[in-house]
Design a protein around this motif. Structure first.
Motif, PDB file in Angstrom:
ATOM      1  N   ALA A  55      19.735  14.646  78.618  1.00 42.28           N
ATOM      2  CA  ALA A  55      19.325  14.053  79.774  1.00 42.28           C
ATOM      3  C   ALA A  55      17.648  14.253  79.601  1.00 42.28           C
ATOM      4  N   GLY A  56      16.952  13.255  79.978  1.00 46.34           N
ATOM      5  CA  GLY A  56      15.615  13.432  79.870  1.00 46.34           C
ATOM      6  C   GLY A  56      14.866  13.171  78.709  1.00 46.34           C
ATOM      7  N   SER A  99      14.760  11.094  74.585  1.00 50.30           N
ATOM      8  CA  SER A  99      14.545   9.607  74.454  1.00 50.30           C
ATOM      9  C   SER A  99      15.125   9.190  73.082  1.00 50.30           C
ATOM     10  N   ARG A 146      11.786   2.716  82.521  1.00 51.40           N
ATOM     11  CA  ARG A 146      12.266   3.825  81.591  1.00 51.40           C
ATOM     12  C   ARG A 146      12.472   2.990  80.154  1.00 51.40           C
ATOM     13  N   ASN A 181      13.403   5.821  77.237  1.00 54.48           N
ATOM     14  CA  ASN A 181      12.750   7.211  77.999  1.00 54.48           C
ATOM     15  C   ASN A 181      13.655   7.589  79.142  1.00 54.48           C
ATOM     16  N   SER A 182      13.582   8.904  79.371  1.00 49.63           N
ATOM     17  CA  SER A 182      13.927   9.717  80.430  1.00 49.63           C
ATOM     18  C   SER A 182      15.480   9.073  80.630  1.00 49.63           C
ATOM     19  N   LYS A 225      19.368   9.087  81.095  1.00 50.56           N
ATOM     20  CA  LYS A 225      20.392   9.674  82.082  1.00 50.56           C
ATOM     21  C   LYS A 225      21.705   9.574  81.534  1.00 50.56           C
ATOM     22  N   ASP A 234      23.427   6.057  81.281  1.00 46.95           N
ATOM     23  CA  ASP A 234      23.025   5.455  80.051  1.00 46.95           C
ATOM     24  C   ASP A 234      23.815   5.611  78.855  1.00 46.95           C
TER      25      ASP A 234
END
Length: 124
Positions: A14-15, A17, A69, A86-87, A89, A92
Motif C-alpha cells: 500500500a502506498g 506504484s 492517483r 500511484n498511492s 490501496k 485497488d
C-alpha cells in the motif's frame, strides 16, 4: 481483429506504484484511431471503468475512485496505452484489463476488444 497484451502487474505494498502497459496489434491504423482504456475486476464484482483516452488524446476520462492517483497516457506511434498507478490501496487489488472501444466507454458493455488481463495485488 484487435489483439491487446497487458504487462506490468504484480504485488506491491500500500502506498506504492505500478505502471501497466498495453500493446495493441491490428491492421492499418485501427489502434491509433480507437479509444483505449483500462477496466478492472475484483473477485465477485462487476468489471468497472478506470480510465480511457481518445485517439488524439484530447479527451481523458478517469473514474472518481482513482482520480488524482492514476494517470492514463498513450503513444500512438508505439500503439501502446499506459496506466500509471500511484498511492495504491488494498481496494485497488483486481485484474486490470486493457480495452479498445469506438467511443469513450463508461461501461464494459461499450468495449469492443479486451486484453487477457493482468493481476494487481496491493498488500496492506
Amino acid at each position: 481483429q484487435v489483439q491487446l497484451v497487458e504487462s506490468g502487474g504484480g504485488l506491491v505494498q500500500a502506498g506504492g506504484s505500478l505502471r501497466l502497459s498495453c500493446a495493441c496489434a491490428a491492421s492499418g491504423r485501427t489502434c491509433s484511431l480507437s479509444v483505449m482504456g483500462w477496466f478492472r475486476q475484483a473477485p465477485g464484482k462487476e468489471r468497472e471503468f478506470i480510465a480511457a483516452m481518445s485517439s488524439s488524446g484530447d479527451r481523458t476520462d478517469i473514474a472518481d475512485s482513482v482520480k488524482g492517483r492514476f494517470t492514463i497516457t498513450r503513444d500512438n506511434a508505439k500503439k501502446e496505452v499506459y496506466l500509471q498507478m500511484n498511492s495504491l490501496k488494498p481496494e485497488d487489488t483486481a485484474v486490470y484489463y486493457c480495452a479498445v472501444a469506438w467511443v469513450v466507454p463508461s461501461s464494459w458493455r461499450q468495449v469492443a476488444y479486451w486484453g487477457q488481463g493482468t493481476q494487481v495485488t496491493v498488500s496492506s
